[in-house]
Design a protein around this motif. Sequence first.
Motif, short mmCIF file in Angstrom:
data_model
loop_
_atom_site.label_atom_id
_atom_site.label_comp_id
_atom_site.label_asym_id
_atom_site.label_seq_id
_atom_site.Cartn_x
_atom_site.Cartn_y
_atom_site.Cartn_z
N TYR A 33 1.51 21.46 -23.96
CA TYR A 33 2.26 20.49 -24.77
C TYR A 33 2.43 19.12 -24.05
O TYR A 33 2.50 17.88 -24.92
CB TYR A 33 3.64 21.06 -24.94
N PRO A 45 10.50 21.59 -25.94
CA PRO A 45 11.18 22.58 -26.91
C PRO A 45 11.42 21.81 -28.07
O PRO A 45 11.07 22.82 -29.15
CB PRO A 45 12.69 22.55 -26.13
N LEU A 69 16.41 25.86 -32.97
CA LEU A 69 16.40 25.20 -31.51
C LEU A 69 16.35 26.31 -30.52
O LEU A 69 15.89 26.44 -29.47
CB LEU A 69 16.85 24.07 -31.31
N HIS A 78 15.82 29.30 -30.45
CA HIS A 78 14.75 30.14 -30.12
C HIS A 78 13.96 29.80 -28.80
O HIS A 78 13.53 30.60 -28.12
CB HIS A 78 13.80 30.37 -31.24
N THR A 79 13.85 28.42 -28.65
CA THR A 79 13.07 27.91 -27.66
C THR A 79 13.96 28.26 -26.23
O THR A 79 13.26 28.66 -25.33
CB THR A 79 12.66 26.52 -27.67
N VAL A 88 7.92 22.76 -29.86
CA VAL A 88 7.79 24.35 -30.06
C VAL A 88 8.59 24.33 -31.23
O VAL A 88 8.14 25.21 -32.16
CB VAL A 88 8.49 25.06 -28.94
N LEU A 89 9.57 23.93 -31.41
CA LEU A 89 10.67 24.02 -32.78
C LEU A 89 9.68 23.29 -33.83
O LEU A 89 9.56 24.01 -34.96
CB LEU A 89 11.75 23.08 -32.65
N ASP A 130 13.65 31.88 -25.46
CA ASP A 130 12.05 31.91 -24.94
C ASP A 130 12.09 31.54 -23.27
O ASP A 130 11.70 32.41 -22.59
CB ASP A 130 11.20 30.90 -25.54
N ALA A 131 12.78 30.52 -23.18
CA ALA A 131 12.84 30.12 -21.58
C ALA A 131 13.53 30.86 -20.60
O ALA A 131 13.00 31.50 -19.73
CB ALA A 131 13.32 28.76 -21.50
N ARG A 191 6.83 25.64 -34.73
CA ARG A 191 7.24 26.84 -35.36
C ARG A 191 7.42 26.54 -37.02
O ARG A 191 7.21 27.39 -37.99
CB ARG A 191 8.17 27.72 -34.57
#
Lengths: 374, 150
Positions: free
Chosen positions: A259, A30, A62, A64-65, A33-34, A68-69, A37
């Motif tokens: 990742y 995560p 954060l 947002h991840t 990903v942060l 997403d999950a 982005r």
Amino acid sequence: MEDFLRQNIVLVSTLAKAIVVPIAIMNVVPFMVLLERRGSAFIQDRRGPERASIFGIRMFGLWHTIADAMKFITKEKVVPAGAHPVFFYMAPALLLIPAIGAFAGVPFAADVTIAGETIPLQVARLDAGILYAFGVASLGVLGIALAGWASNNKFSLLGSLRSASQMLSYEVSMGLTIMGVLLIYQSLRPEVIVQAQAGPIWKWGIFVQPVGAVLFLVVGFAEANRLPFDLPEGDSELVAGYHTEYSGMKFAIFFMSEYMSMVTISAMVTTLFLGGWQIPFVTTERLHGWFGTDVAGQALTALCQVTSFAAKVGSLLWLFVWVRWTQARFRFDQLMKLGWRTMLPLALLNLIVTAAVMLVIWKDDPRFGLGFTG
Amino acid sequence: MGLSEDLYLPETAKALGITLRHLVTNLTHQSEMPTINYPDVKRPLNAPERYRGRHRLLKREDGTPRCVACMLCATACPAVCIHIEAEESPTKTIEKRPMKFDIDMLRCVFCGLCVEACPCDAIRMDTGKYELADTSRKSMIFDIDTLLNH
């Protein structure tokens, strides 16, 4: 309970390492990903996603991840007609397991001695840890090939074939680039290689093997399928490549394993070329001299070294993100040309030069003569 | 291509420098970034004079609507979004007045033909309001009170 812990300290510590380390690697995702982005946003003069908030707290995006999950988990399970019922589900796992598993041989701090038992801060201490790591990491190709084949989709199959050929080609160069380091440190054990890089910074692999380090980093980008080598995907020619038919959590696993293989490759670069957990100029003995050798002192020493390891891996992960938002991708023929006509000869040349130089310098050293038996 | 391009890595390093410069500049000067944080910060509307925004109905000096319910706007409307029901006006000099004047904003195409058609200058689109969104269809049908008290 305390007696049990004291008596079975090796068992308990091994279990703890086997649980904590994979969880730690997964939790890097995560944050990556942060970083990806927001980092890409700031590189491109944008602000990036930052508005998801829980009770007004935004955490720089954060959440947002996490959103997403949640979306991935609650999504409908879609299995295309004609997809293989077993392999279709197996493929994401086959990609995820090598991504985490290859990390097992990587040491993240010096050995700790508690109650007379030496505990290596490394999930698995293997005789040939480097070979193990590269062997397991190369299994990821199976997951990709299986995903493409089990989807019963031409785009998936073409994409998976393309990524498989990419990863196999670059694995050859990858194996050869590390040969130079292995020659110099005379070991296949990652902990021995890290120990050999102790002390001054110029003992690091990157200064001993600069060409090898650059080659390995570039090949690592190709192995992790990151830009400029992100050929497995290609919207215009292959839709989404091998994961065209995957959605929801199955797609998320592909996403996560990309990742996680970045983390693993960064850890390998750190171990082989950036001194692993070594802090420049500060050896374990010196840290023990500062903090003492009792349990607290050893814990502080290990903490410092884990921090150093994490900082190096983190910098490399940032490099992955940074390069992605800087470089344009290669065409597939350029990729193959680079792999076979540039990386492979350079890796071979590096190996030959290293071997020749070592023969000249250490000709008279009895440890490295022809009678050396390791 | 020169040697530096052929080697690829020096050019990559140069490119990394460019992206890093953007990153650092944007991180250290966040308030100068071109993005406007829209719902929190609104850009002043530098709209031209004839910008067609939300409709409004104009009033006479005594507060009654200027509209005489002649139906010209409803006839001109290509989207058929104006619904007028007329009633007799209490004023002797004025024949009709609107009892109902609904504009279905979900159908409106903001062409401005209603404004062109109106003989009494009773309807205009000069409010400059462009944020037309709500959570129900019903609330997007503007009635005569909404239109008069824009």
